[in-house]
Design an enzyme around this catalytic site. Structure first.
Site, mmCIF file in Angstrom:
data_model
loop_
_atom_site.group_PDB
_atom_site.id
_atom_site.type_symbol
_atom_site.label_atom_id
_atom_site.label_comp_id
_atom_site.label_asym_id
_atom_site.label_seq_id
_atom_site.Cartn_x
_atom_site.Cartn_y
_atom_site.Cartn_z
ATOM 1 C CD GLU A 103 -20.355 24.424 47.765
ATOM 2 O OE1 GLU A 103 -19.294 24.941 48.090
ATOM 3 O OE2 GLU A 103 -20.626 23.238 47.968
ATOM 4 C CB CYS A 118 -22.646 32.268 50.387
ATOM 5 S SG CYS A 118 -21.009 31.710 49.952
ATOM 6 C CB CYS A 125 -11.320 27.284 42.087
ATOM 7 S SG CYS A 125 -10.269 28.744 42.253
ATOM 8 C CB CYS A 129 -6.068 27.811 48.103
ATOM 9 S SG CYS A 129 -6.111 29.400 47.263
ATOM 10 C CB CYS A 132 -9.536 25.755 49.073
ATOM 11 S SG CYS A 132 -11.072 25.976 48.182
ATOM 12 C CB CYS A 345 -14.863 26.982 50.473
ATOM 13 S SG CYS A 345 -14.240 27.209 48.850
HETATM 14 N N1 SAH Z 1 -11.915 32.273 45.446
HETATM 15 C C1 SAH Z 1 -12.361 33.305 46.292
HETATM 16 C C2 SAH Z 1 -13.797 33.133 46.694
HETATM 17 C C3 SAH Z 1 -14.077 31.901 47.508
HETATM 18 S S1 SAH Z 1 -14.433 32.433 49.088
HETATM 19 C C4 SAH Z 1 -11.454 33.426 47.489
HETATM 20 O O1 SAH Z 1 -10.660 32.542 47.710
HETATM 21 O O2 SAH Z 1 -11.536 34.442 48.175
HETATM 22 C C5 SAH Z 1 -14.240 31.033 50.037
HETATM 23 C C6 SAH Z 1 -13.549 31.400 51.320
HETATM 24 O O3 SAH Z 1 -13.462 30.208 52.114
HETATM 25 C C7 SAH Z 1 -12.136 31.891 51.070
HETATM 26 O O4 SAH Z 1 -11.782 32.903 51.969
HETATM 27 C C8 SAH Z 1 -11.350 30.640 51.340
HETATM 28 O O5 SAH Z 1 -10.030 30.946 51.590
HETATM 29 C C9 SAH Z 1 -12.113 30.023 52.499
HETATM 30 N N2 SAH Z 1 -11.836 28.597 52.689
HETATM 31 C C10 SAH Z 1 -11.516 27.672 51.769
HETATM 32 N N3 SAH Z 1 -11.290 26.474 52.343
HETATM 33 C C11 SAH Z 1 -11.483 26.652 53.674
HETATM 34 C C12 SAH Z 1 -11.379 25.793 54.806
HETATM 35 N N4 SAH Z 1 -11.065 24.504 54.663
HETATM 36 N N5 SAH Z 1 -11.627 26.331 56.021
HETATM 37 C C13 SAH Z 1 -11.976 27.632 56.165
HETATM 38 N N6 SAH Z 1 -12.081 28.481 55.129
HETATM 39 C C14 SAH Z 1 -11.841 28.002 53.897
HETATM 40 FE FE1 SF4 Z 2 -10.081 29.002 44.568
HETATM 41 FE FE2 SF4 Z 2 -10.548 27.941 46.959
HETATM 42 FE FE3 SF4 Z 2 -8.342 29.411 46.564
HETATM 43 FE FE4 SF4 Z 2 -10.758 30.603 46.587
HETATM 44 S S1 SF4 Z 2 -9.776 29.545 48.305
HETATM 45 S S2 SF4 Z 2 -9.082 30.912 45.127
HETATM 46 S S3 SF4 Z 2 -12.020 28.991 45.684
HETATM 47 S S4 SF4 Z 2 -8.807 27.476 45.569
#
Ligand code: SAH
Ligand code: SF4
Length: 354
Positions: A103, A118, A125, A129, A132, A345
């Site tokens: 996306e 974005c 990934c 996390c 996520c 995300c």
């Molecule tokens: N992998 C990189 C780039 C992805 S950025 C990183 O983690 O920084 C995507 C952003 O959205 C990250 O800051 C991530 O922590 C945040 N994110 C992921 N899941 C989310 C959620 N359920 N609610 C709010 N932010 C979220």
């Molecule tokens: Fe990967 Fe999601 Fe963690 Fe970013 S926030 S490093 S996309 S698992």
């Protein structure tokens, strides 16, 4: 990618033009028996005016345009779905040549002329996390430089608008696809003419890569997904903490800010009753004190696979912000962009594929 001449001699495969550097476009023009300067005209049609067909390249001679359409393509990426939010945010799900999808999102902030794309850096990934959607689905593959660039170009072609800022905040961990990300950044800077200060890379904290990027010729702005003020809490939600702990992360961030003179942005998702307490705010304020940074608070966006994580109370968000401000740093709360279309995300891809 194969050399231009080789592709032109092999009729089976057409040459993909987007993703070619200025030098590669010049080689292509020469291989077609054309003058070098045609390359900059083509680059402008591809990257600035973002046309979808060779016919639209009106200052290129007709016979060269015909040769181009026989031997080359502009894109092979399809828009699978497109959603428009009531706040104007656009979210695309793109399908690449091998059928994989990722996306990208276009955001317009307030009435400013800035248009921020974005982009995703990987399909899936590997970082896992807990909060996520992308992380919970695992890693599939890295995106090629042209596939990263194409996300911006697809947005430009579809909307007729010129993107002014790029953030690597879609699917994937950009620092796990370091070389392709750097190549894409060079293309975005060189060909799309987007200044390096308008390109931001977000990482969960791959320490050696933070050190490495600080020493590059082209250094983008850095955003760090911190999400917890100490190692114990961070470990509970981000497995990366086991390998690269928050103390080492801080050292790397200091190296980056000292080497580049740039400020870093700390991203902090506020998850109800988990990391949104007064104690966490005070600890985070302390963490930030001797770091050249600002912080962006992101109210957690609930995902269905993780019912134990909740949204924070509105009151707690303001309290948290107030405590953080005692550190003297700039604190912002991320506006919910495209909340009605799941522009967070990894969520759209999850829905389409389930
Ligand atoms: N992998 C990189 C780039 C992805 S950025 C990183 O983690 O920084 C995507 C952003 O959205 C990250 O800051 C991530 O922590 C945040 N994110 C992921 N899941 C989310 C959620 N359920 N609610 C709010 N932010 C979220
Ligand atoms: Fe990967 Fe999601 Fe963690 Fe970013 S926030 S490093 S996309 S698992």
């Amino acid at each position: 990618m194969k050399p231009v001449n080789e592709i032109l001699n092999n009729n089976k495969e057409k040459l993909r033009l987007t993703g070619l550097s200025k030098e590669e476009l010049e080689n292509m023009a020469l291989a077609f028996g054309e003058k070098k300067f045609r390359a900059s005209q083509i680059a402008s049609w591809l990257y600035i005016k973002s046309v979808s067909s060779f016919e639209e390249m009106t200052d290129i001679k007709k016979d060269f345009r015909e040769k181009l359409s026989q031997n080359a393509i502009i894109t092979d990426i399809k828009i699978k779905t497109k959603q428009i939010s009531t706040d104007g945010t656009l979210k695309y799900l793109l399908e690449f040549k091998d059928g994989n999808t990722a996306e990208c999102v276009l955001m317009r902030f307030d009435n400013r002329a800035n248009l921020t794309a974005c982009v995703s850096s990987q399909i899936g990934c590997a970082m896992g996390c807990k909060f996520c959607a992308t992380g919970q689905r695992g890693f599939i593959r890295n995106l090629e430089p042209y596939e990263i660039l194409e996300q911006i170009l697809t947005i430009q072609r579809d909307t007729g608008l010129k993107v002014t800022n790029v953030v690597f905040m879609g699917q994937g961990e950009p620092f796990n696809n370091y070389q392709n990300m750097m190549k894409a950044i060079k293309l975005i800077n060189d060909c799309l003419m987007i200044g390096i200060r308008r390109i931001t890379v977000s990482t969960c904290g791959i320490v050696p890569k933070i050190v490495q990027i600080a020493e590059e010729e082209l250094v983008p702005t850095l955003a760090i997904s911190l999400h917890a003020p100490n190692s114990i809490l961070r470990k509970q939600i981000m497995p990366v903490e086991i390998r690269h702990n928050i103390e080492d992360l801080k050292k790397a961030l200091k190296f980056y800010t000292e080497k580049t003179g740039k400020r870093v942005t700390l991203e902090y998702i506020l998850i109800g009753k988990l990391n949104d307490t007064k104690e966490c705010a005070a600890e985070l304020a302390h963490f930030m004190k001797d770091l050249k940074c600002n912080v962006n608070l992101i109210p957690y966006n609930p995902v269905s696979f993780c019912p134990e994580f909740k949204k924070p109370d509105k009151k707690n968000i303001m309290k948290f912000k107030y405590i953080l401000e005692t550190s003297g740093k700039k604190v912002t709360v991320r506006l919910e962009r495209g909340a009605d279309i799941d522009a967070a995300c990894g969520q759209l891809r999850g829905k389409v594929e389930r």
